[in-house]
Design a protein around this motif. Structure first.
Motif, PDB file in Angstrom:
ATOM      1  N   THR A  54       3.063  -8.516   1.188  1.00 32.79           N
ATOM      2  CA  THR A  54       1.613  -8.428   1.321  1.00 32.79           C
ATOM      3  C   THR A  54       1.256  -7.699   2.609  1.00 32.79           C
ATOM      4  N   GLY A  55       0.509  -6.622   2.464  1.00 32.73           N
ATOM      5  CA  GLY A  55       0.082  -5.841   3.614  1.00 32.73           C
ATOM      6  C   GLY A  55       1.061  -4.781   4.070  1.00 32.73           C
ATOM      7  N   ALA A  56       2.219  -4.677   3.432  1.00 29.18           N
ATOM      8  CA  ALA A  56       3.209  -3.668   3.816  1.00 29.18           C
ATOM      9  C   ALA A  56       2.761  -2.287   3.345  1.00 29.18           C
ATOM     10  N   THR A  57       3.057  -1.276   4.131  1.00 34.29           N
ATOM     11  CA  THR A  57       2.709   0.106   3.794  1.00 34.29           C
ATOM     12  C   THR A  57       3.984   0.908   3.575  1.00 34.29           C
ATOM     13  N   ILE A  58       4.038   1.582   2.426  1.00 31.62           N
ATOM     14  CA  ILE A  58       5.168   2.453   2.113  1.00 31.62           C
ATOM     15  C   ILE A  58       4.713   3.886   2.327  1.00 31.62           C
ATOM     16  N   ASP A  59       5.477   4.613   3.120  1.00 28.94           N
ATOM     17  CA  ASP A  59       5.168   6.007   3.420  1.00 28.94           C
ATOM     18  C   ASP A  59       6.399   6.846   3.126  1.00 28.94           C
ATOM     19  N   PHE A  60       6.231   8.146   3.148  1.00 31.44           N
ATOM     20  CA  PHE A  60       7.364   9.050   2.979  1.00 31.44           C
ATOM     21  C   PHE A  60       7.356  10.034   4.133  1.00 31.44           C
ATOM     22  N   ALA A  61       8.504  10.144   4.799  1.00 29.42           N
ATOM     23  CA  ALA A  61       8.645  11.066   5.927  1.00 29.42           C
ATOM     24  C   ALA A  61       9.629  12.160   5.558  1.00 29.42           C
ATOM     25  N   ASP A  62       9.311  13.372   5.925  1.00 31.46           N
ATOM     26  CA  ASP A  62      10.216  14.506   5.714  1.00 31.46           C
ATOM     27  C   ASP A  62      10.197  15.358   6.981  1.00 31.46           C
ATOM     28  N   ARG A  63      10.770  14.762   8.033  1.00 35.29           N
ATOM     29  CA  ARG A  63      10.809  15.412   9.336  1.00 35.29           C
ATOM     30  C   ARG A  63      12.261  15.512   9.788  1.00 35.29           C
ATOM     31  N   ILE A  64      12.483  16.209  10.861  1.00 35.32           N
ATOM     32  CA  ILE A  64      13.837  16.349  11.380  1.00 35.32           C
ATOM     33  C   ILE A  64      14.383  15.014  11.881  1.00 35.32           C
ATOM     34  N   ASP A  65      13.499  14.135  12.396  1.00 39.43           N
ATOM     35  CA  ASP A  65      13.942  12.857  12.941  1.00 39.43           C
ATOM     36  C   ASP A  65      13.898  11.708  11.933  1.00 39.43           C
ATOM     37  N   VAL A  68       0.869  -1.172   0.000  1.00 45.01           N
ATOM     38  CA  VAL A  68       0.000   0.000   0.000  1.00 45.01           C
ATOM     39  C   VAL A  68       0.903   1.217   0.000  1.00 45.01           C
ATOM     40  N   LEU A  69       0.658   2.131  -0.899  1.00 43.45           N
ATOM     41  CA  LEU A  69       1.415   3.375  -0.981  1.00 43.45           C
ATOM     42  C   LEU A  69       0.544   4.485  -0.405  1.00 43.45           C
ATOM     43  N   THR A  70       1.023   5.159   0.642  1.00 41.39           N
ATOM     44  CA  THR A  70       0.231   6.242   1.228  1.00 41.39           C
ATOM     45  C   THR A  70       0.129   7.394   0.232  1.00 41.39           C
ATOM     46  N   ASP A  71      -0.818   8.275   0.456  1.00 36.11           N
ATOM     47  CA  ASP A  71      -0.980   9.436  -0.423  1.00 36.11           C
ATOM     48  C   ASP A  71       0.277  10.303  -0.447  1.00 36.11           C
TER      49      ASP A  71
END
Length: 122
Positions: free
Chosen positions: A89-100, A19-22
């Motif tokens: 199967t069932g893995a979620t890919i997200d993108f983070a752009d935070r300091i941490d 699953v690719l987050t928005d």
């Protein structure tokens, strides 16, 4: 005896793998636009390696391989090869752009353990 209705309800459909987050889909779309190509999709794979045994690979690819599972997320094609699909199967890919945290992250319910760097799992 099998009726046609029963046969239709048991037909195999393409499995849902990742699953690719928005947020991740928008980032992938922007990166593909930077490449100046409209034939690229995000390929997600699992390869042997890393300190825990298996390593994720994310890269742009224009190829279509036999057995690929392709899913569209808001105009972004995500491709998983048939060997990697059971691990993702069932893995979620997200993108983070935070300091941490910065970059793509994968939350995989199939991972029994992972290394401290988060790049590999078992």
């Amino acid at each position: 005896m099998t009726t046609p209705a029963q046969t239709d309800s048991t037909e195999a459909k393409a499995p849902t793998t990742v699953v690719l987050t928005d947020v991740a889909a928008e980032k992938v779309k922007a990166l593909i636009e930077q490449e100046g190509r409209d034939d690229l999709r995000l390929r997600v794979a699992v390869q042997p390696g890393g300190c825990s045994g298996l390593r994720y690979q994310l890269f742009f690819d224009e190829r279509s391989l036999d057995g690929d599972v392709v899913t569209d997320f808001g105009g972004v094609g995500v491709v998983v090869d048939r060997m990697s699909a059971p691990y993702l199967t069932g893995a979620t890919i997200d993108f983070a752009d935070r300091i941490d945290a910065q970059g793509f992250t994968i939350d995989n319910p199939n991972a029994g353990s992972s290394c401290a760097c988060g790049d590999s799992f078992s």
